[in-house]
Design an enzyme around this catalytic site. Structure first.
Site, PDB file in Angstrom:
ATOM      1  CB  SER A 159      -0.980   0.957  -4.658  1.00 27.42           C
ATOM      2  OG  SER A 159      -1.227  -0.049  -5.626  1.00 27.42           O
TER       3      SER A 159
ATOM      4  CB  SER B 269      -4.043  -1.382  -5.676  1.00 29.49           C
ATOM      5  OG  SER B 269      -3.494  -1.344  -4.389  1.00 29.49           O
TER       6      SER B 269
ATOM      7  CE  LYS C 116       0.225   0.276  -9.023  1.00 31.71           C
ATOM      8  NZ  LYS C 116      -0.746  -0.626  -8.356  1.00 31.71           N
TER       9      LYS C 116
END
Lengths: 95, 492
Positions: free
Chosen positions: B158, B182, B78
């Site tokens: 997210s 997330s 990420k």
């Protein structure tokens, strides 16, 4: 509690975010919508409840007071938008 | 040889060790899948060279008999984790072009364990969002589509790049971070698995900060075992993070068991929210049946402050964000916007206006307001008190049960654009995931079935502090019974 245009301008100034008049006007109802929604917390009885300070109990550690890092000026400055003579450079602040 | 991108982390690791293929062959297969999947916009930066270097090193290590836990496994990272020498953006223009001179502890541990990096995955800007639509680098598009139409769906957020890349088999696993859901919500939206461990398990050092008392890294992969393998290499004490827990990392993978005999699984009655779609209720019931079939005793429990969790979160998270994001000032790193003749204060304000997206600004403004003079006690202190009550609810529930089982999200994936006009309706997506975040508890999402439209639905398991093993075991028990084998039809 709700916010008005001058309050939004003040918050934006505290947060150092430039907003146009149109943006500030659009933010007013958005913030009021969210603040109105979080307002429901005031109905919760929290008498005698201590505010949470640590989500998982954990004691703060001490470490030996020794230098563990340093002498990396160029690394530190590498991502600066403007660096001069080994320093971060900013617009003139003292006349 | 069959397509190596069909293999998960355990299968790649074991197949590589057995000599079925080289690490380089595996890396090349995934690099090709990443290149072929650009329509999904799951990556902000591709790093094939990193994956190849790690693979070549793994091949060398194998012949030298020096295998490491993740030798031969390439991963997605990420783009919230700082990676030395590789652009790290947090999906914001504010950090476009930022190249950290240091490595986050989590990625450092993963690379030290032999893993390679296929690229930096797209996300909601500064991890603020539930659909990946706040990224400054464009929406991630879910590989999943509803039966019979081509409407672009959200991969969740997210960690939407992570979930989309795993579901599309561009990566066998990825790192995620979870502040209010997330990791779990994107996993639920894409038919993948993801675990947020206990707050403090994974070091926050080098992860771009959003809300420090909530941010926690975790693993995302195709199944529960792969999540356990990855998390084992990510977790561990780190003196560089003051809230890092100084406790040993258990051998989660070795101890995995789908046998829930002797476990009491709690069903929190307050999660049966008004207007819950019938298929989410049916999914939940299916999960309860799975747990019972695995030997668990089912008990009803109460978490009285569930309804207050979201408003509490939307005071605490923006408050912490407004403080954390004060560092983006156009001086030390990131964007600088210096209008002609502007002074320092004008430069700050112009830089932050230009660099932050709308949702980030919204949260900074809310946070600034609730922390401002005269309002601090009414909002922030009050929220921290309610947070204490929410944590106490869980403690009390865990007196009568060992684990909690709930749906992960209130619906299947929604369409891009469907919810982003109204911030509040987007926030409500995290209704089931936020409470465990506020209490710092380990929680995971595993696929439980498909919606009527053919989209994945996730079940969430929440455990006691540090009981990742219990969470993973229950996840495995559900996985073994759900028989979730659906995959998105390839259209990209």
């Amino acid at each position: 509690m709700s916010v008005d245009l001058p309050t939004v301008r003040k918050i934006a100034s505290l947060a150092r975010i430039a907003v146009t008049d149109a943006e500030a006007a659009a933010i007013v109802p958005e913030l009021n919508n969210i603040l109105g929604w979080v307002e429901q917390l005031s109905a919760v009885d929290t008498d005698g409840i201590a505010p949470m300070t640590a989500v998982i109990p954990n004691s703060l550690r001490l470490r030996d007071d020794v230098v563990t890092d340093g002498n990396r000026r160029d690394d530190v400055l590498k991502n600066a938008p403007q660096a001069e003579h080994g320093f971060f450079a900013v617009p003139k602040v003292i006349e | 040889m069959s397509d190596l991108t069909n293999l998960g982390i355990a299968a790649l690791r074991d197949g590589f060790r057995a000599g079925d293929f080289s690490a380089r062959e595996a890396a090349d297969a995934f690099i090709a899948a990443v290149a072929a999947g650009r329509d999904l916009n799951a990556f902000i930066t591709e790093t094939p060279d990193h994956a190849i270097a790690a693979a070549d090193e793994a091949d060398r290590a194998r012949s030298a008999g020096e295998l490491r836990p993740l030798s031969g496994v390439p991963l997605g990272i990420k783009d919230l984790f700082c990676t030395a020498g590789v652009q790290t953006t947090a999906a914001s223009h504010m950090l476009e072009g930022f190249v950290p001179p240091y490595e986050s502890t989590v990625t450092s541990k993963l690379f030290g364990a032999g893993a390679g990096m296929l690229g930096k995955l797209n996300l909601d800007q500064f991890a603020m969002g539930s659909s990946n639509e706040t990224s400054a680098f464009g929406n991630v598009i879910s590989p999943w589509r509803r039966g019979g139409d081509t409407v672009a769906l959200a991969p969740g957020g997210s960690s939407g790049g992570s979930s989309a890349a795993i579901a599309a088999r561009m990566v066998p696993g990825a790192t995620g971070t979870d502040t209010g859901g997330s990791i779990r919500q994107p996993a639920a939206f894409t038919g993948t698995s993801g675990i947020k461990p206990t707050y403090g398990r994974c070091s926050r050092f080098g992860i771009v900060a959003f809300a420090s008392s909530l941010d926690q890294a975790g693993s995302m992969a195709r199944d529960v075992r792969d999540c356990a393998i990855l998390l084992e290499q990510m977790a561990g004490f780190d003196p560089k993070d003051a809230t890092s827990l100084d406790v040993p990392v258990p051998r989660w993978e070795d101890n995995l068991s789908g046998d829930l005999k002797g476990k009491r699984v709690g069903i929190p009655r307050e999660y049966r929210v008004e207007g819950m779609p019938a298929e989410i209720e049916a999914l939940w019931q299916r999960g309860i049946d799975f747990a019972r079939d695995a030997g668990a005793e089912i008990v009803e429990v109460s978490l009285p402050h569930t309804r207050q969790a979201l408003p509490t979160y939307y005071i605490i998270a923006p408050a912490e964000a407004s403080s954390n994001l004060a560092r983006y000032d156009g001086v030390r790193y990131g964007l600088r916007d210096l209008p002609d003749g502007a002074g320092l204060q004008d430069m700050y304000a112009a830089t932050r206006a230009a660099g932050f997206g709308a949702e980030v600004k919204r949260r900074i403004l809310i946070g600034t307001y609730v922390l401002s003079a005269g309002y601090y006690d009414a909002y922030y202190t009050k929220a921290q008190k309610v947070r204490a009550l929410i944590a106490r609810d869980f403690e009390r529930a865990f007196e009568t049960c060992d684990l909690l089982l709930t749906p992960t999200a209130p619906s299947a994936a929604f369409a891009l654009g469907e919810k982003n006009a109204d911030p509040l309706s987007m926030y409500l997506n995290d209704v089931f995931t936020v409470p465990a975040s506020l209490a710092g508890l380990p929680a995971m999402s595993v696929p439980g079935g498909l919606s009527a439209e053919g989209l994945p639905l996730g079940l969430q398991i929440i455990g006691r502090p540090l009981d990742e093993q219990g969470v993973l075991d229950a996840g495995l028990a559900i996985e073994q019974r759900a028989g979730f084998t659906a995959r998105p039809d390839r259209w990209w």
